[in-house]
Design an enzyme around this catalytic site. Structure first.
Site, PDB file in Angstrom:
ATOM      1  N   ASN A 233       0.913  -1.121  -0.257  1.00 45.77           N
ATOM      2  CA  ASN A 233      -0.035   0.158   0.058  1.00 45.77           C
ATOM      3  C   ASN A 233       0.840   1.321  -0.134  1.00 45.77           C
ATOM      4  OD1 ASN A 233      -2.502   1.730   0.597  1.00 45.77           O
ATOM      5  ND2 ASN A 233      -1.607   1.675   2.534  1.00 45.77           N
ATOM      6  N   GLU A 234       0.607   2.007  -0.999  1.00 45.90           N
ATOM      7  CA  GLU A 234       1.649   3.527  -1.477  1.00 45.90           C
ATOM      8  C   GLU A 234       2.986   3.343  -0.866  1.00 45.90           C
ATOM      9  OE1 GLU A 234      -0.663   6.036   1.120  1.00 45.90           O
ATOM     10  OE2 GLU A 234      -2.411   6.389  -0.259  1.00 45.90           O
ATOM     11  N   GLU A 354      -8.045   4.083  -4.738  1.00 45.99           N
ATOM     12  CA  GLU A 354      -8.389   4.791  -3.454  1.00 45.99           C
ATOM     13  C   GLU A 354      -8.805   6.174  -4.306  1.00 45.99           C
ATOM     14  OE1 GLU A 354      -6.054   5.350  -0.070  1.00 45.99           O
ATOM     15  OE2 GLU A 354      -5.202   3.174   0.020  1.00 45.99           O
TER      16      GLU A 354
END
Length: 452
Positions: A233-234, A354
């Protein structure tokens, strides 16, 4: 709790049975037989649960051909959402109904993919307690999430580690290596270059991908309920703004995943910032800082084993001096740029995994959130109509009542925000019509019949 009680009473019944069958008279054998029947019921009652889960909708693996996703030979476009908390909320049986309620609600809105965490490293209710040590109780919670998603006709985008500290993240891996005396550096970016930490992560990936679901009996790597894996994630590696360190890690880990699991799609989990290799870093990135994070959208997404690109959308987090209208206009530019990249250069789908608008902005109004979300969904719809690479978007985030501790300034109970709820369903129906799914899906047929 129910399983512990069954074990306790099963043992009691066996003891009673042994006592009864050793005595004279007909009553005791009869009671002993009845006890034996009760014992069998207590012991094998869980099989009913497994049988119910395996009766869920028939799933096929989502595939990729060029810039499009395909399912059963038809193009697939995704309207979905994030509920990162599903596994955490499935550990205790008392809170599992909220997981079921969220997945059911998603299905009722015509949503098809939910992105959620398949990690919790160290700390409370950790899945991975320490390197290579797993809590079976928490793994069974993840089993439940996957099985319940299948029941509701929802696919899962499962993320494997966090760049950020919540739920452990790369910092936890670095701390483990440091505590064991094998770490090369205390910097959390050593997650990407330390050989010991790479081994930790590979072992984690291998364990998750080859996990046999205790409810469905299907190994994760063989379960089409999983839409795709997300590496991290990111990801950011700010100690190497050239991007070389992160690129090397992504290449190694994506190849490792594909060596274990050739069934599922794979994405990275990028925010979408353009790095040193891209001329767009100065014209499309929100500000100069975005090109110095060690991530590089074009270079990273071009890795052979990466099936589709991932991008996030948070204009109010990236800009602080702009009015809403300016942020809104920027989002359109941001999305069109990435879709164009994937249409013309990367030749892969792109998912906006997202997107959100904070309700903590000084000038926040719910109508602004509706306006921004409508823009995002319209861009996806227009790309889908042209058979382009804009393959879908996932709102951050949805939850159900009584879960405020899991929310943030982007979170919503969707049906408590009627404009967003209506907009979500309308988008699901628009995408379903493109795909020709309404007539063959009873839920969509009923949902979309009044929204032509």
């Amino acid at each position: 709790m129910k399983k512990d009680l069954r074990s306790h009473w099963s043992l009691r019944f066996l003891i009673i049975y042994r006592k009864m069958v050793t005595r004279n008279g007909m009553l005791y054998p009869i009671l002993g037989f009845a006890s034996c029947v009760a014992f069998l019921y207590m012991s094998f009652g869980d099989l009913k649960l497994s049988a119910n889960f395996t009766k869920g909708p028939r799933f096929s693996f989502v595939e990729r051909n060029g810039t499009q996703f395909f399912l059963n030979g038809k193009p697939l476009y995704v309207n979905g959402w994030n509920s990162y908390w599903l596994m955490a909320h499935s550990v205790d049986e008392s809170s599992r109904p909220k997981v079921s309620a969220m997945l059911q609600a998603g299905a009722k809105m015509g949503l098809t993919v939910c992105r959620t965490w398949a990690f919790n490293d160290g700390g409370y209710n950790a899945l991975q307690i320490s390197p290579g040590q797993f809590d079976e109780r928490v793994f069974k919670a993840l089993d439940y999430v996957i099985a319940e998603a299948r029941q509701q006709g929802i696919r899962l985008l499962l993320s494997l580690v966090n760049n950020l500290q919540p739920y452990g993240g790369k910092t936890q891996y670095v701390n483990w290596a440091w505590q064991e005396g094998v770490g090369l550096s205390s910097s959390n970016d050593s997650f990407f270059f330390d050989p010991s930490i790479r081994k930790y992560f590979k072992n984690y990936v291998l364990t998750v991908l080859t996990r046999k679901n205790t409810i469905t009996g299907i190994q994760y790597r063989n379960d089409p309920t999983i839409f795709a894996w997300e590496l991290i994630n990111e990801p950011r590696c700010m100690t190497d703004p050239s991007g070389d360190t992160l690129q090397d890690w992504l290449e190694e880990m994506s190849a490792f995943i594909k060596s274990i699991d050739k069934n599922h799609l794979l994405t990275i989990g990028l925010e979408g910032f353009y790095g040193p290799s891209s001329p767009k870093k100065a014209t499309v990135n929100p500000e100069q800082w975005a090109s110095a994070l060690g991530a590089d959208f074009m270079r990273n997404s071009n890795i052979t084993n990466v099936d589709f690109a991932s991008v996030h959308i948070y204009p109010d987090q990236w800009f602080h001096g702009l009015r809403f209208e300016e942020k809104w206009n920027y989002v359109s530019k941001w999305m069109h740029s990435h879709i164009e990249d994937c249409d013309k250069e990367l030749k892969k789908p792109v998912m906006f995994t997202e997107y959100g608008l904070s309700d903590q902005n000084k000038d926040f109004q719910l109508s602004q959130r509706e306006q921004l979300y409508r823009t995002i969904q319209d861009i996806i719809y227009k790309s889908a109509k042209k058979k382009g690479s804009g393959a879908g978007a996932l709102v951050w985030q949805f939850f159900v009542e009584g879960m405020q501790e899991y929310s943030d300034d982007f979170g919503m109970v969707p049906w408590q925000s009627p404009p967003i709820y209506k907009l979500t369903i309308e988008h699901s129906c628009k995408l379903a019509r493109i795909q020709g799914l309404i007539q063959e899906n009873g839920n969509l047929k009923q949902l979309c019949s009044k929204r032509k």
